[in-house]
Design a protein around this motif. Structure first.
Motif, PDB file in Angstrom:
ATOM      1  N   MET A   1       9.182  -4.067   9.289  1.00  0.00           N
ATOM      2  CA  MET A   1       8.309  -4.878  10.118  1.00  0.00           C
ATOM      3  C   MET A   1       7.083  -5.311   9.328  1.00  0.00           C
ATOM      4  N   TYR A   2       6.172  -4.381   9.046  1.00  0.00           N
ATOM      5  CA  TYR A   2       4.993  -4.685   8.243  1.00  0.00           C
ATOM      6  C   TYR A   2       5.216  -4.118   6.850  1.00  0.00           C
ATOM      7  N   ARG A   3       5.136  -4.978   5.831  1.00  0.00           N
ATOM      8  CA  ARG A   3       5.351  -4.554   4.450  1.00  0.00           C
ATOM      9  C   ARG A   3       4.055  -4.567   3.638  1.00  0.00           C
ATOM     10  N   ASN A   4       3.082  -5.363   4.076  1.00  0.00           N
ATOM     11  CA  ASN A   4       1.834  -5.504   3.343  1.00  0.00           C
ATOM     12  C   ASN A   4       0.690  -5.536   4.355  1.00  0.00           C
ATOM     13  N   ILE A   5      -0.120  -4.480   4.353  1.00  0.00           N
ATOM     14  CA  ILE A   5      -1.155  -4.304   5.371  1.00  0.00           C
ATOM     15  C   ILE A   5      -2.542  -4.449   4.758  1.00  0.00           C
ATOM     16  N   LEU A   6      -3.341  -5.335   5.335  1.00  0.00           N
ATOM     17  CA  LEU A   6      -4.744  -5.454   4.945  1.00  0.00           C
ATOM     18  C   LEU A   6      -5.563  -4.630   5.929  1.00  0.00           C
ATOM     19  N   ILE A   7      -6.406  -3.751   5.402  1.00  0.00           N
ATOM     20  CA  ILE A   7      -7.297  -2.954   6.246  1.00  0.00           C
ATOM     21  C   ILE A   7      -8.726  -3.318   5.880  1.00  0.00           C
ATOM     22  N   ALA A   8      -9.449  -3.883   6.837  1.00  0.00           N
ATOM     23  CA  ALA A   8     -10.845  -4.274   6.625  1.00  0.00           C
ATOM     24  C   ALA A   8     -11.752  -3.124   7.031  1.00  0.00           C
ATOM     25  N   THR A   9     -12.755  -2.848   6.204  1.00  0.00           N
ATOM     26  CA  THR A   9     -13.686  -1.761   6.503  1.00  0.00           C
ATOM     27  C   THR A   9     -15.106  -2.157   6.132  1.00  0.00           C
ATOM     28  N   ASP A  10     -16.058  -1.677   6.921  1.00  0.00           N
ATOM     29  CA  ASP A  10     -17.472  -1.886   6.600  1.00  0.00           C
ATOM     30  C   ASP A  10     -18.167  -0.561   6.294  1.00  0.00           C
ATOM     31  N   GLY A  11     -17.392   0.512   6.224  1.00  0.00           N
ATOM     32  CA  GLY A  11     -17.964   1.818   5.903  1.00  0.00           C
ATOM     33  C   GLY A  11     -18.444   2.604   7.099  1.00  0.00           C
ATOM     34  N   SER A  12     -18.365   2.043   8.295  1.00  0.00           N
ATOM     35  CA  SER A  12     -18.795   2.769   9.492  1.00  0.00           C
ATOM     36  C   SER A  12     -17.777   3.840   9.856  1.00  0.00           C
ATOM     37  N   SER A  13     -18.177   4.774  10.707  1.00  0.00           N
ATOM     38  CA  SER A  13     -17.259   5.844  11.102  1.00  0.00           C
ATOM     39  C   SER A  13     -16.073   5.291  11.886  1.00  0.00           C
ATOM     40  N   LEU A  14     -16.293   4.267  12.689  1.00  0.00           N
ATOM     41  CA  LEU A  14     -15.184   3.650  13.423  1.00  0.00           C
ATOM     42  C   LEU A  14     -14.227   2.956  12.452  1.00  0.00           C
ATOM     43  N   ALA A  15     -14.768   2.299  11.438  1.00  0.00           N
ATOM     44  CA  ALA A  15     -13.918   1.659  10.434  1.00  0.00           C
ATOM     45  C   ALA A  15     -13.091   2.705   9.683  1.00  0.00           C
ATOM     46  N   ALA A  16     -13.662   3.897   9.459  1.00  0.00           N
ATOM     47  CA  ALA A  16     -12.911   4.971   8.802  1.00  0.00           C
ATOM     48  C   ALA A  16     -11.702   5.361   9.643  1.00  0.00           C
ATOM     49  N   ARG A  17     -11.852   5.347  10.959  1.00  0.00           N
ATOM     50  CA  ARG A  17     -10.706   5.635  11.831  1.00  0.00           C
ATOM     51  C   ARG A  17      -9.653   4.538  11.707  1.00  0.00           C
ATOM     52  N   ALA A  18     -10.094   3.301  11.564  1.00  0.00           N
ATOM     53  CA  ALA A  18      -9.154   2.196  11.375  1.00  0.00           C
ATOM     54  C   ALA A  18      -8.423   2.335  10.036  1.00  0.00           C
ATOM     55  N   VAL A  19      -9.144   2.763   8.996  1.00  0.00           N
ATOM     56  CA  VAL A  19      -8.519   2.994   7.697  1.00  0.00           C
ATOM     57  C   VAL A  19      -7.456   4.085   7.817  1.00  0.00           C
ATOM     58  N   GLU A  20      -7.801   5.156   8.489  1.00  0.00           N
ATOM     59  CA  GLU A  20      -6.842   6.252   8.678  1.00  0.00           C
ATOM     60  C   GLU A  20      -5.626   5.782   9.476  1.00  0.00           C
ATOM     61  N   HIS A  21      -5.865   5.042  10.540  1.00  0.00           N
ATOM     62  CA  HIS A  21      -4.764   4.542  11.369  1.00  0.00           C
ATOM     63  C   HIS A  21      -3.871   3.600  10.558  1.00  0.00           C
ATOM     64  N   GLY A  22      -4.496   2.673   9.841  1.00  0.00           N
ATOM     65  CA  GLY A  22      -3.736   1.707   9.050  1.00  0.00           C
ATOM     66  C   GLY A  22      -2.946   2.345   7.925  1.00  0.00           C
ATOM     67  N   THR A  23      -3.536   3.338   7.260  1.00  0.00           N
ATOM     68  CA  THR A  23      -2.808   3.996   6.170  1.00  0.00           C
ATOM     69  C   THR A  23      -1.686   4.876   6.709  1.00  0.00           C
ATOM     70  N   ASN A  24      -1.893   5.492   7.871  1.00  0.00           N
ATOM     71  CA  ASN A  24      -0.787   6.234   8.505  1.00  0.00           C
ATOM     72  C   ASN A  24       0.357   5.290   8.857  1.00  0.00           C
ATOM     73  N   LEU A  25       0.037   4.112   9.349  1.00  0.00           N
ATOM     74  CA  LEU A  25       1.047   3.110   9.657  1.00  0.00           C
ATOM     75  C   LEU A  25       1.790   2.711   8.380  1.00  0.00           C
ATOM     76  N   ALA A  26       1.037   2.479   7.316  1.00  0.00           N
ATOM     77  CA  ALA A  26       1.646   2.105   6.030  1.00  0.00           C
ATOM     78  C   ALA A  26       2.579   3.202   5.523  1.00  0.00           C
ATOM     79  N   LYS A  27       2.148   4.439   5.647  1.00  0.00           N
ATOM     80  CA  LYS A  27       2.976   5.563   5.203  1.00  0.00           C
ATOM     81  C   LYS A  27       4.272   5.614   6.001  1.00  0.00           C
ATOM     82  N   ALA A  28       4.178   5.470   7.303  1.00  0.00           N
ATOM     83  CA  ALA A  28       5.365   5.533   8.162  1.00  0.00           C
ATOM     84  C   ALA A  28       6.345   4.400   7.856  1.00  0.00           C
ATOM     85  N   LEU A  29       5.801   3.230   7.462  1.00  0.00           N
ATOM     86  CA  LEU A  29       6.644   2.063   7.231  1.00  0.00           C
ATOM     87  C   LEU A  29       6.986   1.835   5.761  1.00  0.00           C
ATOM     88  N   GLY A  30       6.368   2.610   4.874  1.00  0.00           N
ATOM     89  CA  GLY A  30       6.571   2.386   3.445  1.00  0.00           C
ATOM     90  C   GLY A  30       5.934   1.084   2.981  1.00  0.00           C
TER      91      GLY A  30
END
Length: 145
Positions: A1-30
């Motif tokens: 489904m998703y092969r190339n994921i862009l994760i935008a971050t501004d360094g905030s704590s909420l953005a860190a959660r988005a980074v974690e969520h996005g990288t977990n998604l990337a790991k699950a999908l390869g």
């Protein structure tokens, strides 16, 4: 489904959660991950307090250090999850445009970002960068609350 994921971050704590969520998604999908942070350019007339006392070169150095720190923290989250991620720092007065352009240029399948970020006076005046990405992007956007 998703092969190339862009994760935008501004360094905030909420953005860190988005980074974690996005990288977990990337790991699950390869999928591959591109971590992006966007900083604004220096403006001679500015309402942001961090630009009032700076020269263009000192402001650029400050923003580069902040971007390096933001991307290193995001890359560390990805490494801890076992996901290899590229990092990119862009300078643009309209971060949402840089996010969309980068996603298009890198043929990303999805953009992952937090529901809101640092904000400040400019966010109150201009509105949410996330809302702008949602409104203008033809690429799917996954918003992490």
């Amino acid at each position: 489904m998703y092969r190339n994921i862009l994760i935008a971050t501004d360094g905030s704590s909420l953005a860190a959660r988005a980074v974690e969520h996005g990288t977990n998604l990337a790991k699950a999908l390869g999928a591959t991950v591109l971590l992006l942070t966007v900083t604004e350019r220096f403006h001679l007339f500015a309402i942001e307090s961090d630009q009032l006392e700076e020269t263009p070169s000192s402001f650029r150095e400050h923003m580069q250090r902040q971007a390096d720190h933001t991307l290193e923290e995001a890359a560390e989250i990805a490494r801890n999850l076992g996901v290899e991620a590229r990092t990119l720092h862009m300078e643009d007065d309209a971060p949402y445009r840089a996010i969309i352009r980068t996603a298009e240029d890198n043929v990303c399948d999805v953009i992952v970002m937090a529901s809101h970020g640092r904000g400040g006076v400019s966010a109150l005046l201009l509105g949410s960068e996330t809302m702008k990405v949602l409104h203008h992007s033809n690429i799917p956007v996954l918003v992490v609350r």
